[in-house]
Design an enzyme around this catalytic site. Structure first.
Site, PDB file in Angstrom:
ATOM      1  N   TYR A 240       0.822  -1.217   0.000  1.00 27.48           N
ATOM      2  CA  TYR A 240       0.000   0.000   0.000  1.00 27.48           C
ATOM      3  C   TYR A 240       0.855   1.265   0.000  1.00 27.48           C
ATOM      4  O   TYR A 240       0.346   2.342  -0.329  1.00 27.48           O
ATOM      5  CB  TYR A 240      -0.922   0.075   1.228  1.00 27.48           C
ATOM      6  CG  TYR A 240      -1.956  -1.018   1.356  1.00 27.48           C
ATOM      7  CD1 TYR A 240      -2.215  -1.916   0.317  1.00 27.48           C
ATOM      8  CD2 TYR A 240      -2.674  -1.153   2.534  1.00 27.48           C
ATOM      9  CE1 TYR A 240      -3.156  -2.913   0.466  1.00 27.48           C
ATOM     10  CE2 TYR A 240      -3.622  -2.150   2.678  1.00 27.48           C
ATOM     11  CZ  TYR A 240      -3.851  -3.034   1.648  1.00 27.48           C
ATOM     12  OH  TYR A 240      -4.786  -4.029   1.800  1.00 27.48           O
TER      13      TYR A 240
ATOM     14  N   HIS B 221       0.052 -11.492   2.330  1.00 29.61           N
ATOM     15  CA  HIS B 221      -1.005 -10.715   1.663  1.00 29.61           C
ATOM     16  C   HIS B 221      -1.809 -11.572   0.678  1.00 29.61           C
ATOM     17  O   HIS B 221      -3.041 -11.513   0.636  1.00 29.61           O
ATOM     18  CB  HIS B 221      -0.363  -9.526   0.940  1.00 29.61           C
ATOM     19  CG  HIS B 221      -1.304  -8.405   0.653  1.00 29.61           C
ATOM     20  ND1 HIS B 221      -0.899  -7.104   0.543  1.00 29.61           N
ATOM     21  CD2 HIS B 221      -2.644  -8.374   0.443  1.00 29.61           C
ATOM     22  CE1 HIS B 221      -1.949  -6.336   0.287  1.00 29.61           C
ATOM     23  NE2 HIS B 221      -3.005  -7.084   0.216  1.00 29.61           N
TER      24      HIS B 221
HETATM   25  N1  LIG Z   1      -6.046  -8.195   2.019  1.00 32.63           N
HETATM   26  C1  LIG Z   1      -6.406  -7.720   0.837  1.00 32.63           C
HETATM   27  O1  LIG Z   1      -6.100  -8.308  -0.209  1.00 32.63           O
HETATM   28  C2  LIG Z   1      -7.206  -6.448   0.777  1.00 32.63           C
HETATM   29  C3  LIG Z   1      -7.869  -6.088  -0.410  1.00 32.63           C
HETATM   30  C4  LIG Z   1      -8.616  -4.912  -0.422  1.00 32.63           C
HETATM   31  C5  LIG Z   1      -8.690  -4.125   0.721  1.00 32.63           C
HETATM   32  N2  LIG Z   1      -8.019  -4.477   1.850  1.00 32.63           N
HETATM   33  C6  LIG Z   1      -8.069  -3.650   3.087  1.00 32.63           C
HETATM   34  O2  LIG Z   1      -9.430  -3.380   3.372  1.00 32.63           O
HETATM   35  C7  LIG Z   1      -9.619  -1.982   3.521  1.00 32.63           C
HETATM   36  C8  LIG Z   1     -11.015  -1.613   3.087  1.00 32.63           C
HETATM   37  O3  LIG Z   1     -11.237  -2.000   1.736  1.00 32.63           O
HETATM   38  P1  LIG Z   1     -11.737  -1.015   0.615  1.00 32.63           P
HETATM   39  O4  LIG Z   1     -11.225   0.329   0.903  1.00 32.63           O
HETATM   40  O5  LIG Z   1     -11.410  -1.579  -0.691  1.00 32.63           O
HETATM   41  O6  LIG Z   1     -13.328  -1.077   0.767  1.00 32.63           O
HETATM   42  P2  LIG Z   1     -14.420  -0.453   1.779  1.00 32.63           P
HETATM   43  O7  LIG Z   1     -13.807  -0.083   3.085  1.00 32.63           O
HETATM   44  O8  LIG Z   1     -15.556  -1.412   1.753  1.00 32.63           O
HETATM   45  O9  LIG Z   1     -14.908   0.860   1.035  1.00 32.63           O
HETATM   46  C9  LIG Z   1     -14.170   2.036   1.030  1.00 32.63           C
HETATM   47  C10 LIG Z   1     -14.813   2.970   0.021  1.00 32.63           C
HETATM   48  O10 LIG Z   1     -16.143   3.269   0.426  1.00 32.63           O
HETATM   49  C11 LIG Z   1     -16.330   4.675   0.534  1.00 32.63           C
HETATM   50  N3  LIG Z   1     -16.996   4.906   1.835  1.00 32.63           N
HETATM   51  C12 LIG Z   1     -16.462   4.850   3.069  1.00 32.63           C
HETATM   52  N4  LIG Z   1     -17.393   5.081   4.009  1.00 32.63           N
HETATM   53  C13 LIG Z   1     -18.551   5.304   3.363  1.00 32.63           C
HETATM   54  C14 LIG Z   1     -19.868   5.605   3.789  1.00 32.63           C
HETATM   55  N5  LIG Z   1     -20.167   5.717   5.093  1.00 32.63           N
HETATM   56  N6  LIG Z   1     -20.819   5.783   2.833  1.00 32.63           N
HETATM   57  C15 LIG Z   1     -20.524   5.663   1.517  1.00 32.63           C
HETATM   58  N7  LIG Z   1     -19.282   5.386   1.049  1.00 32.63           N
HETATM   59  C16 LIG Z   1     -18.311   5.196   1.963  1.00 32.63           C
HETATM   60  C17 LIG Z   1     -14.956   5.302   0.507  1.00 32.63           C
HETATM   61  O11 LIG Z   1     -14.969   6.475  -0.285  1.00 32.63           O
HETATM   62  P3  LIG Z   1     -14.550   7.913   0.351  1.00 32.63           P
HETATM   63  O12 LIG Z   1     -13.086   7.856   0.603  1.00 32.63           O
HETATM   64  O13 LIG Z   1     -14.954   8.867  -0.714  1.00 32.63           O
HETATM   65  O14 LIG Z   1     -15.362   8.037   1.620  1.00 32.63           O
HETATM   66  C18 LIG Z   1     -14.078   4.248  -0.164  1.00 32.63           C
HETATM   67  O15 LIG Z   1     -14.034   4.484  -1.564  1.00 32.63           O
HETATM   68  C19 LIG Z   1      -8.506  -1.361   2.682  1.00 32.63           C
HETATM   69  O16 LIG Z   1      -8.229  -0.025   3.058  1.00 32.63           O
HETATM   70  C20 LIG Z   1      -7.374  -2.291   2.991  1.00 32.63           C
HETATM   71  O17 LIG Z   1      -6.786  -1.952   4.239  1.00 32.63           O
HETATM   72  C21 LIG Z   1      -7.304  -5.648   1.901  1.00 32.63           C
END
Ligand SMILES: NC(=O)c1ccc[n+]([C@@H]2O[C@H](COP(=O)([O-])OP(=O)(O)OC[C@H]3O[C@@H](n4cnc5c(N)ncnc54)[C@H](OP(=O)(O)O)[C@@H]3O)[C@@H](O)[C@H]2O)c1
Length: 270
Positions: A43, A101
């Site tokens: 990241y 990962h």
């Molecule tokens: N292990 C892996 O392979 C892997 C893969 C993917 C992700 N991850 C981890 O999981 C974390 C979360 O995943 P993610 O960021 O892909 O998905 P997520 O947390 O489900 O969604 C985040 C997105 O939703 C929006 N959001 C946040 N709060 C909101 C709300 N209350 N209402 C509407 N929209 C909202 C955000 O946009 P805004 O910024 O505009 O609010 C952002 O674009 C990552 O940061 C990472 O640490 C791990």
């Protein structure tokens, strides 16, 4: 809201939270009450996590920090030195949790090679807990057999109401492997699911809060992220939202098996 490994159920994802804006977002999260930050070598946010924890004024022990080993660092001799670099970036002596990962794409590095290095990292005290991410049941079984008495503490994979991954999640819970949901709020599209919208309206909550409360009720850890202070704060309020058994049962019916993160080189999912 912790589990058998003392991992706070509410975490803050740091994918894309880079630079000064990223640090500010993490500071908002820490001020709000989040005590778990999820980063990864890939990241490019480990330095930001370290700076946010320092600037927050919190003690190191107050914040649970997870990082993940990049697939490029799985080969023989590479994992430990990459983890030492992560510790430098984070300005800490020990990770709380270190995950693989992704399983090595196309098995280019045999699983035993990196699982044995992960065990060595634990033995050296570089990480308190070890775990994996994007592992299938067969991979978890293979890894645990190699590790013997050293437990796989966590598997992090995509899980939200639209992709409930029940077979894998149930297996993990049965085996004492804690579950971390990534994409826990399905990137903000859950308001379009009528059942979730109705439950949210009943509680005066957001659909995202309902999804997170559902995941917490199942005993999972969730790591939502946002670039916006208002959403970081509002998502956190899910920790106070209690759903009824009937509402949880309703959310269980909206599972569509709708996967977002599915690289061609990824494993064959359960
Ligand atoms: N292990 C892996 O392979 C892997 C893969 C993917 C992700 N991850 C981890 O999981 C974390 C979360 O995943 P993610 O960021 O892909 O998905 P997520 O947390 O489900 O969604 C985040 C997105 O939703 C929006 N959001 C946040 N709060 C909101 C709300 N209350 N209402 C509407 N929209 C909202 C955000 O946009 P805004 O910024 O505009 O609010 C952002 O674009 C990552 O940061 C990472 O640490 C791990």
């Amino acid at each position: 809201m912790k589990n058998q490994y003392d991992i706070p159920q509410m975490g803050f994802g740091t994918f894309a939270r880079k630079g000064g804006d990223g640090i500010e977002a993490m500071l908002v999260a820490l001020e709000t009450g989040y005590r778990h930050l999820d980063t990864a070598q890939d990241y490019g946010t480990e330095t930001e996590v370290g700076q946010a924890v320092q600037r927050s004024g919190l003690n190191r022990d107050d914040v649970f920090i997870t990082t993940k080993i990049a697939t490029g660092n799985l080969g023989a001799g590479a994992l430990i030195s990459s983890l030492r670099q992560s510790l430098d970036n984070l300005q800490v002596d020990q990770l709380d949790l270190t995950l693989i990962h992704w399983p090595s794409p196309n098995n280019a590095v045999p699983l035993a090679v990196y699982i044995e290095q992960l065990a060595e990292a634990h033995e050296l005290g570089l990480t308190r807990l070890i775990g994996v991410s994007n592992f299938t049941i067969a991979m978890l079984e293979e890894a645990q057999a190699i590790l013997g008495d050293l437990k796989i503490a966590n598997n992090q994979f995509e899980l939200n109401p639209l992709l409930q991954n029940k077979k894998l999640a149930n297996y993990c819970i049965k085996m004492g492997i804690s579950v971390t949901c990534y994409l826990p709020i399905a990137r903000g599209i859950l308001g379009g699911v009528p059942e979730i919208a109705q439950i949210a309206a009943r509680h005066g909550a957001t659909p995202e809060q309902v999804a997170l409360a559902f995941e917490f009720a199942k005993g999972y850890i969730a790591i939502p992220t946002s670039s916006r202070a208002d959403r970081i704060r509002s998502n956190y309020l899910a920790t106070k939202l209690v759903l009824s058994a009937a509402e949880i049962a309703t959310i269980e019916t909206v599972d569509r098996g709708q996967r977002v993160i599915d690289p061609a080189w990824g494993p064959d999912w359960d």
